[in-house]
Design a protein around this motif. Structure first.
Motif, PDB file in Angstrom:
ATOM      1  N   ASN A 174       7.332  -7.932  -5.964  1.00 50.55           N
ATOM      2  CA  ASN A 174       7.103  -7.515  -4.580  1.00 50.55           C
ATOM      3  C   ASN A 174       5.759  -8.028  -4.072  1.00 50.55           C
ATOM      4  N   SER A 175       5.771  -8.724  -2.974  1.00 50.19           N
ATOM      5  CA  SER A 175       4.533  -9.272  -2.405  1.00 50.19           C
ATOM      6  C   SER A 175       3.740  -8.213  -1.650  1.00 50.19           C
ATOM      7  N   GLY A 176       4.325  -7.049  -1.419  1.00 49.05           N
ATOM      8  CA  GLY A 176       3.657  -6.010  -0.643  1.00 49.05           C
ATOM      9  C   GLY A 176       2.550  -5.299  -1.383  1.00 49.05           C
ATOM     10  N   GLY A 177       2.553  -5.348  -2.697  1.00 56.14           N
ATOM     11  CA  GLY A 177       1.499  -4.725  -3.483  1.00 56.14           C
ATOM     12  C   GLY A 177       1.719  -3.259  -3.788  1.00 56.14           C
ATOM     13  N   THR A 178       2.806  -2.682  -3.309  1.00 55.10           N
ATOM     14  CA  THR A 178       3.114  -1.278  -3.600  1.00 55.10           C
ATOM     15  C   THR A 178       4.573  -1.162  -4.038  1.00 55.10           C
ATOM     16  N   MET A 179       4.933   0.048  -4.461  1.00 47.49           N
ATOM     17  CA  MET A 179       6.305   0.310  -4.880  1.00 47.49           C
ATOM     18  C   MET A 179       7.029   1.181  -3.861  1.00 47.49           C
ATOM     19  N   HIS A 180       6.570   1.149  -2.610  1.00 45.94           N
ATOM     20  CA  HIS A 180       7.165   1.974  -1.562  1.00 45.94           C
ATOM     21  C   HIS A 180       7.989   1.158  -0.571  1.00 45.94           C
ATOM     22  N   GLY A 181       7.866  -0.147  -0.624  1.00 41.77           N
ATOM     23  CA  GLY A 181       8.645  -0.990   0.270  1.00 41.77           C
ATOM     24  C   GLY A 181       8.610  -2.423  -0.216  1.00 41.77           C
ATOM     25  N   TYR A 182       9.774  -3.066  -0.193  1.00 41.48           N
ATOM     26  CA  TYR A 182       9.856  -4.439  -0.710  1.00 41.48           C
ATOM     27  C   TYR A 182       9.629  -5.410   0.451  1.00 41.48           C
TER      28      TYR A 182
END
Length: 269
Positions: free
Chosen positions: A34-42
């Motif tokens: 995931n490029s977002g850096g979190t596990m809350h949104g892809y």
């Protein structure tokens, strides 16, 4: 009893169990990209976190420490396990053999926290510095009983007349061990080695107690980093470990399958 479409309820239960077991792992693997850096949104696909893993020198040293400990402890555990299994197998009195097996199983059924605390107290009393040596000794200690349990069934399957025939033909004790016993139990030896390797790579509780300030393993390091907040480089590292574990399982399966074919071919001859 069957569900709609001819499915058994046991099949549905088995599927549910596998979903519960593998869904968190799949979730972890997916978000490692995931490029977002979190596990809350892809937000998109990236290999950035894998790059961070391979650019982290300290982490690579810890990976090396983990595999060195696992390989050395597995090798030593396998050697000691072979000796222990043969010694237990040769005991004539059933009561004595049962007592030895019970003592062997204590470290398997004993909680890891108790084992880790016991080794910590022991190393503190004898003045052994916590680090590579303490971790290695601890891993060997809890791996040997596993190896013994993997090898004993193969020894029990072996026909005693094979050893007697070898001795009648002039073989000494070393020849009997290396040319008769070890070839027969090699599948159990491989199984014990891979089990010890897996347990060593996976262990956290015991290692946490006996790890010094200048030495760490992956399980302890991942735990320490996760306490500071879940970073996706931990996901990437965990994914790599999961893939490595799959390779170990596949390798063990191929080896046991090959040994089974060899034994079947030998039985036919």
């Amino acid at each position: 009893m069957k569900a709609n479409g001819g499915w058994k309820w046991s099949h549905l239960y088995l599927i549910a169990v596998f979903v519960v077991l593998y869904a968190p792992i799949l979730y972890l693997v997916v978000y490692s990209f995931n490029s977002g850096g979190t596990m809350h949104g892809y937000d998109g696909f990236t290999l950035e976190w894998y790059g961070e893993v391979f650019s982290d020198t300290r982490l690579l040293i810890i990976v090396l420490n983990t595999f060195v400990v696992a390989l050395f402890s597995s090798l030593l555990s396998t050697i000691l396990g072979i000796v222990g299994a043969i010694a237990i197998h040769r005991v004539r009195r059933q009561r004595t053999k049962s007592a030895l097996l019970s003592l062997n199983n204590v470290l398997i059924v004993n909680p890891d926290v108790v084992i880790g605390a016991s080794f910590l107290i022991l190393f503190t009393m004898i003045g052994l510095k916590l680090g590579f040596g303490s971790v290695l000794i601890s891993h060997v200690a809890f791996s040997v009983p596993i190896v013994v349990l993997m090898i004993l069934p193969k020894l029990q399957e072996m026909n005693p007349s094979l050893v007697d025939a070898a001795k009648d033909l002039g073989a000494n004790g070393w020849d009997v061990l290396t040319k008769v016993i070890l070839p027969y139990i090699k599948s159990g030896v491989f199984a014990g080695f891979f089990m010890a390797l897996t347990y060593s790579l996976d262990d956290f509780a015991v290692t946490f107690f006996v790890t010094g300030n200048g030495f760490s393993t992956l399980s302890v390091e991942i735990y320490s980093r996760a306490r500071q907040g879940v970073a996706l480089n931990i996901n990437a590292l965990s994914t790599l470990l999961f893939l490595f574990t799959i390779l170990l399982v596949v390798g063990y399966y191929l080896i046991t399958r090959r040994n089974g074919r060899i034994q079947e071919a030998g039985a036919r001859l």
